[in-house]
Design a protein around this motif. Structure first.
Motif, mmCIF file in Angstrom:
data_model
loop_
_atom_site.group_PDB
_atom_site.id
_atom_site.type_symbol
_atom_site.label_atom_id
_atom_site.label_comp_id
_atom_site.label_asym_id
_atom_site.label_seq_id
_atom_site.Cartn_x
_atom_site.Cartn_y
_atom_site.Cartn_z
ATOM 1 N N LYS A 335 30.116 54.078 48.980
ATOM 2 C CA LYS A 335 29.298 53.316 48.166
ATOM 3 C C LYS A 335 29.256 51.762 48.625
ATOM 4 C CE LYS A 335 28.794 56.391 45.230
ATOM 5 N NZ LYS A 335 27.551 57.072 44.629
ATOM 6 N N GLY A 336 30.075 51.482 49.726
ATOM 7 C CA GLY A 336 29.963 50.185 50.158
ATOM 8 C C GLY A 336 30.998 49.141 49.457
ATOM 9 N N GLY A 337 32.309 48.970 50.411
ATOM 10 C CA GLY A 337 33.030 47.985 49.792
ATOM 11 C C GLY A 337 32.791 46.528 50.157
ATOM 12 N N ARG A 338 33.624 45.608 49.974
ATOM 13 C CA ARG A 338 33.280 44.315 50.322
ATOM 14 C C ARG A 338 33.646 43.943 51.513
ATOM 15 N NH1 ARG A 338 32.261 41.071 45.637
ATOM 16 N NH2 ARG A 338 32.670 41.958 43.763
ATOM 17 N N LYS A 339 32.643 43.483 52.470
ATOM 18 C CA LYS A 339 32.759 42.978 53.820
ATOM 19 C C LYS A 339 33.314 41.644 53.773
ATOM 20 C CE LYS A 339 30.641 47.042 54.903
ATOM 21 N NZ LYS A 339 31.656 48.162 55.587
ATOM 22 N N LYS A 347 36.915 31.857 49.166
ATOM 23 C CA LYS A 347 37.556 32.076 47.764
ATOM 24 C C LYS A 347 39.042 32.884 47.693
ATOM 25 C CE LYS A 347 34.177 33.735 45.135
ATOM 26 N NZ LYS A 347 33.044 34.474 44.328
ATOM 27 N N THR A 348 39.159 33.639 48.604
ATOM 28 C CA THR A 348 40.483 34.382 48.812
ATOM 29 C C THR A 348 41.684 33.438 48.898
ATOM 30 O OG1 THR A 348 39.557 36.567 49.400
ATOM 31 C CG2 THR A 348 41.978 36.293 49.740
ATOM 32 N N GLU A 357 50.300 36.324 35.513
ATOM 33 C CA GLU A 357 49.609 37.334 35.467
ATOM 34 C C GLU A 357 48.188 36.845 34.590
ATOM 35 O OE1 GLU A 357 49.191 41.435 32.934
ATOM 36 O OE2 GLU A 357 51.141 40.505 32.954
ATOM 37 N N LYS A 358 48.435 35.993 33.634
ATOM 38 C CA LYS A 358 47.187 35.392 32.872
ATOM 39 C C LYS A 358 46.251 34.768 33.615
ATOM 40 C CE LYS A 358 45.768 33.186 28.650
ATOM 41 N NZ LYS A 358 46.238 32.375 27.666
ATOM 42 N N LYS A 359 46.657 33.917 34.602
ATOM 43 C CA LYS A 359 45.891 33.098 35.548
ATOM 44 C C LYS A 359 45.309 33.771 36.693
ATOM 45 C CE LYS A 359 45.454 28.761 37.775
ATOM 46 N NZ LYS A 359 46.445 27.476 38.278
ATOM 47 N N VAL A 360 46.062 34.959 37.184
ATOM 48 C CA VAL A 360 45.662 35.508 38.353
ATOM 49 C C VAL A 360 44.892 36.525 37.807
ATOM 50 C CG1 VAL A 360 46.469 37.628 40.000
ATOM 51 C CG2 VAL A 360 48.026 35.466 39.671
ATOM 52 N N SER A 361 44.898 37.173 36.754
ATOM 53 C CA SER A 361 43.851 38.191 36.229
ATOM 54 C C SER A 361 42.351 37.519 35.896
ATOM 55 C CB SER A 361 44.427 38.818 34.759
ATOM 56 O OG SER A 361 43.525 39.624 34.422
ATOM 57 N N SER A 362 42.535 36.466 35.233
ATOM 58 C CA SER A 362 41.348 35.523 35.005
ATOM 59 C C SER A 362 40.662 35.198 36.321
ATOM 60 C CB SER A 362 41.774 34.207 33.932
ATOM 61 O OG SER A 362 40.461 33.391 33.921
ATOM 62 N N LEU A 363 41.218 34.733 37.056
ATOM 63 C CA LEU A 363 40.432 34.034 38.442
ATOM 64 C C LEU A 363 40.069 35.488 39.396
ATOM 65 C CD1 LEU A 363 42.758 31.190 39.594
ATOM 66 C CD2 LEU A 363 40.611 31.107 38.883
ATOM 67 N N PHE A 364 40.829 36.463 39.182
ATOM 68 C CA PHE A 364 40.305 37.752 39.934
ATOM 69 C C PHE A 364 39.197 38.299 39.488
ATOM 70 C CE2 PHE A 364 40.172 42.303 40.826
ATOM 71 C CZ PHE A 364 40.480 42.297 42.394
ATOM 72 N N PHE A 365 38.885 38.434 38.134
ATOM 73 C CA PHE A 365 37.643 39.188 37.581
ATOM 74 C C PHE A 365 36.677 38.046 37.413
ATOM 75 C CE2 PHE A 365 41.273 42.111 36.446
ATOM 76 C CZ PHE A 365 40.747 43.039 36.750
ATOM 77 N N PHE A 367 36.263 35.107 38.933
ATOM 78 C CA PHE A 367 35.991 34.111 40.196
ATOM 79 C C PHE A 367 35.832 34.965 41.516
ATOM 80 C CE2 PHE A 367 38.040 31.575 43.782
ATOM 81 C CZ PHE A 367 36.863 30.725 44.035
ATOM 82 N N LEU A 368 36.969 35.715 41.840
ATOM 83 C CA LEU A 368 37.002 36.256 43.177
ATOM 84 C C LEU A 368 35.972 37.403 43.244
ATOM 85 C CD1 LEU A 368 38.458 36.278 45.960
ATOM 86 C CD2 LEU A 368 40.026 37.885 45.029
ATOM 87 N N VAL A 369 35.895 38.201 42.502
ATOM 88 C CA VAL A 369 34.905 39.384 42.548
ATOM 89 C C VAL A 369 33.498 39.316 41.907
ATOM 90 C CG1 VAL A 369 37.065 41.131 42.301
ATOM 91 C CG2 VAL A 369 35.535 40.513 40.222
ATOM 92 N N GLN A 370 33.106 37.842 41.529
ATOM 93 C CA GLN A 370 32.089 37.668 40.970
ATOM 94 C C GLN A 370 31.112 37.115 42.125
ATOM 95 O OE1 GLN A 370 30.443 38.004 37.750
ATOM 96 N NE2 GLN A 370 32.429 38.542 37.230
#
Length: 371
Positions: A335-339, A347-348, A357-365, A367-370
């Protein structure tokens, strides 16, 4: 003149910068161990740390492979730091944070980690919280867990904590204080119930250590075999998919992750389990050592790793080094992962500075994976 110079040089060699909480009137439970020696004895000047370490090491020495140890309520980190020196290929994760009773103990342990300069230690700098331990238990698995004299501090909730811990490791080493006549009725009941819990889980007595608080009393140190053989969550932030199972194969000679992917005719893949802790767990549980500078360097060093999914959730903190896992997942190839890209690296690195947890979760979904 030469004598005084050598004396000065000898003193300066052992001049460390660790925070001394005893100056503020707080008890130092353990010896402070720095670079192969005791830099400061525990309160009461006892030698029980050495005795306790020898008992713990009987379990660690069973491993014929690199392993990961979690030290819950690590205090001054004596057992983890000594073990990290002896087993440099293994990883030692300490959990300790400032709290009402000891407002500087987490800061002290971080300073001790910095003084030791070991490459295979990790500090989660936050107090023990049962919900957080439950989350850690769902997504991580440790070869050895130290739970030394912690259960009785949690009142009627101690058994919930104990069950989370038994569901999180292979070798569980538990120390519990003895029955003392001066205790309240409630505390006596808790200590008796802990002993019943140990018997119920077929605990084996490894040894006894004198109590530094009262002469003639001994604490028992017990070994319990962990319960879990399957991860409940892929990472701290991601539930396990219904079409995928993650089994843990673990003994003293090997540790592997067996993944069964039901999207591909129950395709089975086994990979070596690397020692360490997922970076999302590290960030969510307020990891403070290694420092952000070390984390950024570790992430940057991964930019040339060939993988089908260059994502932060596939990064394992091993101390000063970070390793990438899940290099050739069949789903990512299909399916193609992120290269990898310089944009993703930037960004990483920015994301890796988040804690909690709250800040990490918010930024992960968000900011990072967008894209």
């Amino acid at each position: 003149m030469r004598y005084f110079f050598l004396l000065f040089l000898g003193l300066s060699i052992h001049c460390y910068a660790f925070l001394d909480i005893t100056k503020a009137g707080y008890e130092q439970y353990q010896d402070i161990w720095i670079k192969g020696r005791v830099a400061k004895k525990a309160n009461y000047n006892h030698n029980y740390c050495e005795k306790r370490y020898q008992i713990i090491d009987k379990v660690l020495s069973r491993y014929n492979r690199p392993f990961t140890m979690l030290d819950i309520g690590a205090a001054q980190g004596y057992y983890s730091i000594r073990s990290a020196e002896k087993y440099p290929q293994s990883v030692f994760v300490m959990l300790e944070g400032n709290n009402k009773s000891y407002p500087k103990i987490g800061d002290q342990l971080r300073s001790i980690c910095i003084d030791n300069e070991l490459s295979n230690t990790v500090l989660l700098q936050h107090k023990i919280e049962i919900d957080q331990i439950g989350k850690l238990s769902a997504c991580e698995h440790f070869d050895v867990i130290l739970a030394l004299n912690i259960f009785h501090w949690f009142g009627d909730n101690w058994e919930l904590l104990a069950n989370h811990i038994l569901d999180m490791g292979y070798d569980i080493i538990i120390e519990t204080p003895p029955i003392e006549k001066t205790l309240s009725v409630q505390n006596l009941k808790i200590r008796r119930d802990i002993l019943k819990f140990l018997r119920k889980n077929q605990a084996i007595l490894l040894g006894k250590v004198p109590r530094h608080t009262q002469e003639g009393l001994f604490s028992g140190i017990y070994h319990v075999r962990g319960l879990k053989n399957k991860l409940k969550m892929k990472t701290w932030l991601m539930e396990s998919f219904p079409y995928e199972d993650h089994y843990i194969i673990c003994d003293y000679n090997q540790k592997k992750l067996k993944k069964i992917d039901h999207r591909y005719n129950s395709h089975v893949r086994e990979t070596e389990w690397l020692p360490g802790i997922n970076i999302l767990s590290f960030m969510s549980y307020y990891g403070s050592y290694p420092s952000s500078r070390h984390i950024i360097k570790g992430i940057t060093d991964l930019q040339n790793v060939k993988t089908s999914d260059w994502m932060v959730n596939n990064m394992i903190v091993q101390g000063l080094h970070i390793e990438m896992i899940d290099l050739d997942d069949i789903y990512h190839e299909d399916k193609g992962g992120r290269k990898f890209s310089n944009k993703m690296l930037k960004k990483t690195i920015q994301f890796s500075k988040a804690r909690g947890e709250k800040k990490v979760s918010s930024l992960f979904f968000n900011f990072l994976v967008q894209e």
